[in-house]
Design a protein around this motif. Sequence first.
Motif, PDB file in Angstrom:
ATOM      1  N   ASP A   3       0.851  -1.234  -0.039  1.00  0.00           N
ATOM      2  CA  ASP A   3      -0.057  -0.150  -0.148  1.00  0.00           C
ATOM      3  C   ASP A   3       0.766   1.226   0.095  1.00  0.00           C
ATOM      4  OD1 ASP A   3      -2.121  -1.486  -0.452  1.00  0.00           O
ATOM      5  OD2 ASP A   3      -3.134  -1.080   1.914  1.00  0.00           O
ATOM      6  N   PRO A   4       1.804   1.371   0.815  1.00  0.00           N
ATOM      7  CA  PRO A   4       2.534   2.781   0.823  1.00  0.00           C
ATOM      8  C   PRO A   4       3.395   2.628  -0.576  1.00  0.00           C
ATOM      9  CG  PRO A   4       3.472   1.331   2.743  1.00  0.00           C
ATOM     10  CD  PRO A   4       2.468   0.509   1.789  1.00  0.00           C
ATOM     11  N   LEU A   9       3.310   5.724  -6.160  1.00  0.00           N
ATOM     12  CA  LEU A   9       3.314   5.414  -7.459  1.00  0.00           C
ATOM     13  C   LEU A   9       2.092   6.380  -8.009  1.00  0.00           C
ATOM     14  CD1 LEU A   9       3.974   4.512 -10.235  1.00  0.00           C
ATOM     15  CD2 LEU A   9       2.628   2.495  -9.539  1.00  0.00           C
ATOM     16  N   ASN A  10       0.884   6.309  -7.475  1.00  0.00           N
ATOM     17  CA  ASN A  10      -0.279   7.084  -7.840  1.00  0.00           C
ATOM     18  C   ASN A  10      -0.102   8.323  -7.641  1.00  0.00           C
ATOM     19  OD1 ASN A  10      -1.864   4.894  -9.006  1.00  0.00           O
ATOM     20  ND2 ASN A  10      -2.921   4.541  -7.049  1.00  0.00           N
ATOM     21  N   GLY A  18      -0.999  14.114 -14.025  1.00  0.00           N
ATOM     22  CA  GLY A  18      -1.888  12.752 -14.293  1.00  0.00           C
ATOM     23  C   GLY A  18      -3.375  12.831 -14.174  1.00  0.00           C
ATOM     24  N   ILE A  19      -4.024  12.459 -15.160  1.00  0.00           N
ATOM     25  CA  ILE A  19      -5.575  12.297 -15.126  1.00  0.00           C
ATOM     26  C   ILE A  19      -6.093  11.099 -15.095  1.00  0.00           C
ATOM     27  CG2 ILE A  19      -7.598  13.181 -16.090  1.00  0.00           C
ATOM     28  CD1 ILE A  19      -5.907  15.421 -17.394  1.00  0.00           C
ATOM     29  N   TRP A  52      -0.709   4.985 -18.477  1.00  0.00           N
ATOM     30  CA  TRP A  52       0.082   4.325 -17.642  1.00  0.00           C
ATOM     31  C   TRP A  52      -0.895   3.556 -16.597  1.00  0.00           C
ATOM     32  CZ3 TRP A  52       4.738   6.981 -15.302  1.00  0.00           C
ATOM     33  CH2 TRP A  52       5.355   6.366 -14.341  1.00  0.00           C
ATOM     34  N   ARG A  53      -0.798   2.211 -16.530  1.00  0.00           N
ATOM     35  CA  ARG A  53      -1.585   1.367 -15.752  1.00  0.00           C
ATOM     36  C   ARG A  53      -1.133   0.949 -14.535  1.00  0.00           C
ATOM     37  NH1 ARG A  53      -0.218  -3.913 -16.291  1.00  0.00           N
ATOM     38  NH2 ARG A  53       0.935  -4.729 -18.029  1.00  0.00           N
ATOM     39  N   VAL A  54      -2.127   0.811 -13.417  1.00  0.00           N
ATOM     40  CA  VAL A  54      -1.838   0.261 -12.116  1.00  0.00           C
ATOM     41  C   VAL A  54      -2.729  -0.647 -11.596  1.00  0.00           C
ATOM     42  CG1 VAL A  54      -1.018   0.976  -9.781  1.00  0.00           C
ATOM     43  CG2 VAL A  54      -0.551   2.351 -11.592  1.00  0.00           C
TER      44      VAL A  54
END
Length: 247
Positions: A3-4, A9-10, A18-19, A52-54
């Motif tokens: 989680d950290p 990253l986000n 970033g949008i 950019w995917r997460v």
Amino acid sequence: MFDPLLEELNESILSRGGIEAKIPSDLAEGFSVKGKAFIKSWLWQAPGFRRWRVTRMDAGENLQVLNSVAYPEYKCDQPLLGIDLLWFGTKRKLVAVLDFQPLTQDKDYLDRYYDGLKSIHGRFPELGGNEIMRSFDPHQYFSPWLLFYRGNSQSAINSLKSAFTAFLDCYWMLNQLTLRKPSGFSPEEVKNLHIAYDIYSAERDPAHHLFAGYFGQAWANRFVSEFLFPYSSITQNVTTALDFPSE
């Protein structure tokens, strides 16, 4: 466990313009067929990047996953960012892959883009394991300086946060430097290299079987072909709404 790193990253993408883009709700998040795992994904548009995917998966003590791939704009031949982290809590086993994934193994290309990652690789030798990759050819779409670890070494686990931050900062800096230089490939050539990467990765990514086990085969097939690697269906002339045109 991750989680950290997910938040870092986000937030780093968001802070650089970033949008967040919409994802079909059934692919954006979901619970496993047995209710023992949760998955959530984000899709970003950011300056310098076409997508950019997460993805974050939480299966409790059994498994924790953080995965991300960044695709620069076609006008830029910068390597892709690849992050794949898995934590098997009951076994206390970490699998970590952090790399600037090269579009080509050409020496001039590697010389141009990898000074920063070379330095990080040297700073964190505990994350520079010599194990053989089981699902991928390490000489295709992986650099010689990737951070790759599989095991339960406490030193590797402790170093992950610092290595992750250094890795992410280095990639952002590389993007800024790259945008100021002429690309070694035309936009059309870069697009074709991205297509080849998606096709190769979709065929070999072991996460496909993992997702099928937790969320069902049909969902896993859609997730891989529509979200993780949308260009993997390019030969079938399939258009996806989860990709964005290059500027």
